[in-house]
Design a protein around this motif. Structure first.
Motif, mmCIF file in Angstrom:
data_model
loop_
_atom_site.group_PDB
_atom_site.id
_atom_site.type_symbol
_atom_site.label_atom_id
_atom_site.label_comp_id
_atom_site.label_asym_id
_atom_site.label_seq_id
_atom_site.Cartn_x
_atom_site.Cartn_y
_atom_site.Cartn_z
ATOM 1 N N UNK A 131 0.824 -1.206 0.000
ATOM 2 C CA UNK A 131 0.000 0.000 0.000
ATOM 3 C C UNK A 131 0.859 1.257 0.000
ATOM 4 N N UNK A 132 1.953 1.228 0.756
ATOM 5 C CA UNK A 132 2.866 2.374 0.765
ATOM 6 C C UNK A 132 3.468 2.602 -0.619
ATOM 7 N N UNK A 137 4.937 5.808 -2.928
ATOM 8 C CA UNK A 137 6.170 5.717 -3.709
ATOM 9 C C UNK A 137 5.921 5.874 -5.208
ATOM 10 N N UNK A 138 4.989 5.097 -5.762
ATOM 11 C CA UNK A 138 4.780 5.126 -7.214
ATOM 12 C C UNK A 138 4.378 6.512 -7.738
ATOM 13 N N UNK A 168 7.867 -5.402 -9.113
ATOM 14 C CA UNK A 168 9.178 -5.265 -8.469
ATOM 15 C C UNK A 168 9.104 -4.304 -7.285
ATOM 16 N N UNK A 169 8.412 -3.197 -7.471
ATOM 17 C CA UNK A 169 8.258 -2.223 -6.394
ATOM 18 C C UNK A 169 7.445 -2.815 -5.246
ATOM 19 N N UNK A 170 6.388 -3.540 -5.565
ATOM 20 C CA UNK A 170 5.575 -4.158 -4.518
ATOM 21 C C UNK A 170 6.396 -5.149 -3.700
ATOM 22 N N UNK A 171 7.185 -5.978 -4.389
ATOM 23 C CA UNK A 171 8.003 -6.954 -3.685
ATOM 24 C C UNK A 171 9.064 -6.266 -2.834
ATOM 25 N N UNK A 172 9.690 -5.230 -3.392
ATOM 26 C CA UNK A 172 10.749 -4.533 -2.659
ATOM 27 C C UNK A 172 10.203 -3.894 -1.391
ATOM 28 N N UNK A 173 9.078 -3.196 -1.504
ATOM 29 C CA UNK A 173 8.523 -2.524 -0.337
ATOM 30 C C UNK A 173 7.854 -3.516 0.614
#
Length: 267
Positions: A131-132, A137-138, A168-173
């Motif tokens: 969610x963040x 972020x996005x 990738x962003x979801x997994x990283x965060x």
């Protein structure tokens, strides 16, 4: 001398292994069946789900900007992938329950008391991390990218490339927000002390920016947005671990003060 298993014991071991494998297969089938049932309604709204996923980018594109599909089958398969991802997230509690039901018989009572809260908190933190990424972020990353695009360059991206970027962003965060759980496990298991965790803070801060540079796109905005929460969550894990470590110590001190032997010694 090493004791050899009798044929009867060997048969019991084989039957136990087979029963465990059968139970594992049954648990996997149940998890996949529920995932498939959850995928069906999501697939009916696959286009709307992808539009919702693409909103952070579409909102920041200049007037008339849009996304493109560079392959023939991409307009079909990409929304289906999004629908499958949403179905996986919706059915994740059931999947985790199947994992719990399979391994619970082999755990001690204190391990069960620790496992369930960790699973719940880990899942919640992962969702918070996603969610963040989506709400904070996005939008900032896309605004940063669009702002620095050279004049005359139309900012348009392939929907498949966009999906890979967002995942990738979801997994990283999501993994970043698991840091308090990792810190708590290391401290509670005695692998690392709280004092050691505090002493390596500066290295963790540097490592957070290194991780941000590796697991995010090559722009400074996304690296900062990943590195700062990672370090703050590391500090949060230390605080939580310290509070949890104080509670057993306080209970033990209170028990000693109220024990009969302590009264006799005081007299």
């Amino acid at each position: 001398m090493q004791q050899q298993n009798t044929p009867h014991q060997q048969t019991d071991n084989d039957s136990s292994l087979i029963s465990h494998l059968l139970e594992l297969r049954a648990r996997l089938i149940r998890a996949l069946l529920v995932l498939f049932l959850g995928f069906i309604p999501c697939a009916l709204f696959a286009r709307e789900l992808y539009s919702l996923l693409a909103f952070p980018l579409l909102e920041k594109l200049p007037q008339g900007g849009q996304m493109i599909a560079t392959e023939v089958i991409t307009p079909f398969f990409v929304p289906m992938k999004v629908a499958l991802m949403v179905a996986f997230l919706i059915t994740l509690p059931h999947t985790l329950y199947q994992v719990w039901a399979f391994i619970a018989p082999g755990l001690y009572s204190h391990e069960k008391r620790l496992f369930l809260p960790l699973v719940f908190v880990s899942s919640l933190l992962f969702f918070i991390g996603m969610a963040f990424a989506y709400f904070a972020a996005l939008p900032l990353v896309f605004e940063f990218i669009v702002y620095f695009a050279p004049e005359g360059v139309a900012v348009m991206t392939d929907i498949g490339a966009y999906l890979n970027f967002v995942l990738t962003m979801f997994m990283a965060f999501g993994i970043t927000f698991e840091v308090p759980v990792f810190v708590l496990i290391l401290i509670r298991t005695g692998l690392v002390s709280i004092e050691k965790m505090k002493s390596i803070r500066r290295f963790v801060l540097v490592g957070a920016f290194v991780v941000g540079a590796i697991f995010t796109p090559p722009d400074i905005m996304s690296q900062i947005l990943l590195a700062i929460p990672l370090y703050l969550l590391y500090e949060l894990g230390i605080v939580i671990a310290a509070l949890l470590m104080k509670q057993p110590a306080q209970k033990a001190t209170t028990a000693r003060q109220h024990s009969p032997n302590s009264h006799e010694n005081n007299e």
